[in-house]
Design an enzyme around this catalytic site. Structure first.
Site, PDB file in Angstrom:
ATOM      1  N   SER A 129       0.670  -1.189   0.164  1.00  0.00           N
ATOM      2  CA  SER A 129      -0.739  -0.051   0.152  1.00  0.00           C
ATOM      3  C   SER A 129       0.877   1.231  -0.242  1.00  0.00           C
ATOM      4  CB  SER A 129      -0.831  -0.116   1.411  1.00  0.00           C
ATOM      5  OG  SER A 129      -1.694   1.541   1.370  1.00  0.00           O
ATOM      6  N   TYR A 142      -2.363  -0.067  10.567  1.00  0.00           N
ATOM      7  CA  TYR A 142      -2.675  -0.536   9.448  1.00  0.00           C
ATOM      8  C   TYR A 142      -1.534  -0.094   8.643  1.00  0.00           C
ATOM      9  CZ  TYR A 142      -3.664  -1.009   4.110  1.00  0.00           C
ATOM     10  OH  TYR A 142      -3.805  -1.652   2.748  1.00  0.00           O
ATOM     11  N   LYS A 146       1.520  -2.438   7.122  1.00  0.00           N
ATOM     12  CA  LYS A 146       2.233  -2.563   6.081  1.00  0.00           C
ATOM     13  C   LYS A 146       4.143  -2.574   5.476  1.00  0.00           C
ATOM     14  CE  LYS A 146      -1.429  -3.720   3.249  1.00  0.00           C
ATOM     15  NZ  LYS A 146      -1.404  -5.264   2.722  1.00  0.00           N
ATOM     16  N   THR A 175     -12.372  -0.681  -4.680  1.00  0.00           N
ATOM     17  CA  THR A 175     -12.834  -1.917  -4.097  1.00  0.00           C
ATOM     18  C   THR A 175     -13.579  -1.954  -2.881  1.00  0.00           C
ATOM     19  OG1 THR A 175     -11.050  -2.329  -2.354  1.00  0.00           O
ATOM     20  CG2 THR A 175     -10.881  -2.647  -4.792  1.00  0.00           C
TER      21      THR A 175
END
Length: 229
Positions: A129, A142, A146, A175
């Site tokens: 990401s 998050y 990553k 998405t």
């Protein structure tokens, strides 16, 4: 001749499904995920694809699922979760849940199939990401997962010199996961500002199909805004 085999996690939707579709003309596919119905539907639309349902965070289930594999040329890690919020409100459960899927499951699956990848001088693709390159407020857990995933890829590449290891860093992608992210951000969903999943998949395919002398180690893909409507 036997076609190369690719295993794609998170293949029931989003980037994972798009990667499966773009690799289908050249690879036999194992479609990893938890939604057996969605995996079966996708497998039915592709040549030489079959569902590979497994709970990636269950080490025993993962070991059992990999036991019967006899060949693997490409492993694409696309499964992941994103839970946002300030660090002051992020509990240990959120940290554990995020790292368990985004990092630990990746490391364990790779470890289990490493002998197969070594045998084919294979390729590991990590769908990372933009958050794996830069951490922003409310994205702490998050982004940390990553950044860890990026470090995993760097070390795997250094330790396994016969393998190709590619980290892919997309910006926002249109998405279902992005819809969930925008809900957490209390923001409008604006798909014209986001990448298509197919665009990320084509970048993955470019790395997978690179000539044997080429090792694409990192891909950064940013959205190019389009007219709305």
């Amino acid at each position: 001749m036997t076609r190369p085999v690719a295993l794609v996690t998170g293949a029931s939707r989003g980037i994972g499904a798009a990667v499966a579709r773009v690799l289908a003309p050249t690879h036999d596919l194992l479609l990893g995920g938890r939604d057996e119905g969605a995996l079966a539907e996708l497998a039915g639309s592709l040549e030489s694809a079959r569902p590979w349902p497994v709970e990636l965070t269950d080490p025993d289930a993962l070991a059992a699922a990999t036991e019967g594999l006899t060949r693997l040329d490409v492993l694409v890690h696309s499964a992941g979760i994103a839970e946002l919020g300030p660090l002051a409100e992020t509990t240990a459960d959120v940290w554990r849940r995020t790292f368990d899927l985004n990092v630990v499951a990746v490391a364990e699956l790779t470890r289990l199939v490493l002998p197969l990848l070594r045998a084919t001088r294979g390729h590991v693709v990590l769908i990372n990401s933009g958050a794996g390159l830069r951490a922003n407020p409310d994205w702490g857990v998050y982004a940390a997962s990553k950044f860890a995933l990026r470090a995993f890829g760097d070390v795997l590449r250094a330790e396994e010199e016969d393998l190709r290891v590619t980290s892919v860093h997309p910006g926002r992608v249109d998405t279902d996961m992005q819809r969930g992210v925008r809900e957490q951000e209390s923001g409008d969903y604006q798909p014209h500002l986001y990448l298509h999943a197919d665009s990320v998949a084509r970048a993955v395919a470019a790395a997978v199909h690179a000539s044997d002398d080429a090792h694409v180690t990192e891909i950064v893909v940013r959205p190019r805004p389009r007219p709305n409507g």
